[in-house]
Design an enzyme around this catalytic site. Structure first.
Site, PDB file in Angstrom:
ATOM      1  N   CYS A   1     -26.574   1.405   4.493  1.00  0.00           N
ATOM      2  CA  CYS A   1     -26.261   2.549   5.354  1.00  0.00           C
ATOM      3  C   CYS A   1     -27.531   3.097   5.991  1.00  0.00           C
ATOM      4  O   CYS A   1     -28.300   3.827   5.352  1.00  0.00           O
ATOM      5  CB  CYS A   1     -25.562   3.626   4.522  1.00  0.00           C
ATOM      6  SG  CYS A   1     -25.223   5.117   5.469  1.00  0.00           S
TER       7      CYS A   1
ATOM      8  N   CYS B   1     -27.721   6.899   6.240  1.00  0.00           N
ATOM      9  CA  CYS B   1     -27.959   7.588   4.957  1.00  0.00           C
ATOM     10  C   CYS B   1     -29.420   7.438   4.531  1.00  0.00           C
ATOM     11  O   CYS B   1     -30.024   8.378   4.028  1.00  0.00           O
ATOM     12  CB  CYS B   1     -27.098   7.012   3.829  1.00  0.00           C
ATOM     13  SG  CYS B   1     -25.411   6.647   4.264  1.00  0.00           S
ATOM     14  N   ASP B   2     -29.981   6.251   4.693  1.00  0.00           N
ATOM     15  CA  ASP B   2     -31.285   5.956   4.077  1.00  0.00           C
ATOM     16  C   ASP B   2     -32.431   5.750   5.061  1.00  0.00           C
ATOM     17  O   ASP B   2     -33.580   5.595   4.647  1.00  0.00           O
ATOM     18  CB  ASP B   2     -31.158   4.687   3.210  1.00  0.00           C
ATOM     19  CG  ASP B   2     -30.100   4.860   2.127  1.00  0.00           C
ATOM     20  OD1 ASP B   2     -29.962   5.989   1.637  1.00  0.00           O
ATOM     21  OD2 ASP B   2     -29.414   3.878   1.788  1.00  0.00           O
TER      22      ASP B   2
END
Ligand code: NAP
Length: 327
Positions: free
Chosen positions: A150, A153-154
């Protein structure tokens, strides 16, 4: 006894919840976590949903949810453990005519969750899909230590660093575009010489000076110490091998349907997608499959939302037939 239980609260599940509410059906939507939206929560930009150009996936998911809440749709946060034909409930409802031991018509479902049991005449499965894995050495060992599924997300952890995105579809290309904003260098590694992603995304990624596409290339190993340090690559045309120094690897090689719970209930294809057409009708009467979980050509937010609407139309038809049968 509910009319319908909807499992999943991505675009398909939320749209089914909205349509069920508007149709006056008694319905509960079960979601694993209270953050509705499904995969779109991790999509930083959605630019192909009419009327909402350049939306952020997270905001869009929240808007869908607000709409459902505004109409008074009922949600339950729980994990579904099992779905069965509801013998006990049917026996109670049809005490006079029901055969012993669940041998009757079994026209309802028991949906067992870690928060209790629900009984419903129909079930709409809208559990979506999750990230496919590469299944190469190092992928599992470095998950969360440089390997991610992701980018939104990261990605922030890789500011000023070098990353690789593996895949050639919409997600891989979107991830590369997203990462290029913060990373020093992004490699997009694709196994063929042509991307699968939408043309507009291809044009965008190819215009970015800090993105380099490695064509006809597969990753054979992810290596490192505390965290990811390099990727072992192979050119599938020449057979040539090389090592690429990277700080992070974003795997975007497609999706796998979250259909484990349903495989013994309804027919699935060899990849695990529940077999259903646009009407979402499956091989099991009363059980409907909507969104990314069903067999279909195009998996997008708009087709998932359409499935939610179609599923409730099919549920209504099913319930009507059921009513007629039991009169
Ligand atoms: P996808 O479209 O299935 O693409 C997967 C990519 O990974 C393909 O390029 C594939 O290569 C490659 N791949 C698969 N297995 C691999 C392996 N073992 N090693 C190396 N590469 C591998 O999946 P996705 O990009 O995750 O998208 C999933 C679905 O969501 C799609 O239907 C997509 O259209 C949709 N989506 C829509 C939007 C939107 O509407 N805005 C945004 C994102 C995603 P090949 O090309 O050679 O098969």
């Amino acid at each position: 006894m509910l009319d319908v239980v909807i499992i999943g609260s991505g675009p398909a599940g939320l749209c089914a919840a909205i349509y069920a509410r508007r149709a006056g059906l008694s319905a509960v939507t079960i979601e694993k976590s209270p953050m509705s939206g499904g995969q779109i929560l991790n999509t930083y930009e959605v630019d192909n949903y009419p009327g909402l150009p350049g939306s952020n996936g997270f905001d869009m998911g929240m808007k869908f949810r607000e709409h459902a809440d505004k109409l008074g749709c009922e949600f339950m946060t729980a994990s579904v453990l099992e779905i069965r034909r509801d013998c006990a409930q049917e026996a109670e409802l049809r005490a006079a005519s029901m055969e012993e031991g669940c041998g009757g018509t079994k026209d309802s479902f028991a949906v067992e969750t870690d928060e209790g049991l629900l009984h419903a005449r129909a079930v709409v499965a809208a559990t979506g899909a999750s990230h496919a894995k590469l299944n190469i050495p190092g992928e599992e060992a470095f998950a969360g230590r440089g390997v991610s599924y992701c980018a939104t997300c990261d990605g922030a952890f890789f500011r000023g660093k070098t990353t690789a995105v593996i895949g050639g579809g919409d997600v891989a290309v979107e991830d590369a575009i997203f990462l290029a904003r913060a990373c020093r260098k992004v490699y997009l590694i694709h196994r063929r010489d042509e991307l699968r992603a939408a043309r507009i995304l291809q044009d965008q990624v190819m215009s970015l000076p800090n993105v380099e596409i490695l064509w006809d290339t597969v990753a054979e190993e992810i290596a490192g110490e505390e965290s990811v340090k390099s990727l072992a690559l192979k050119n599938v045309k020449t057979g040539g091998k090389k090592r690429l120094d990277v700080d992070g690897v974003f795997v975007a090689v497609g999706i796998v349907p979250e259909s484990g719970l349903f495989r013994t209930l309804a027919d699935c294809d060899e990849k695990g997608y529940v077999i259903a057409d646009e009407d979402t009708v499956t091989s099991l009467p009363g059980f409907f499959a909507a969104g990314d979980i069903r067999t279909k050509k195009l998996r997008q937010i708009i087709t998932a939302a359409a499935d939610g609407a179609n599923a409730i139309t099919s549920v209504q038809e099913y319930l009507l037939n059921f009513k007629l049968k039991s009169q």
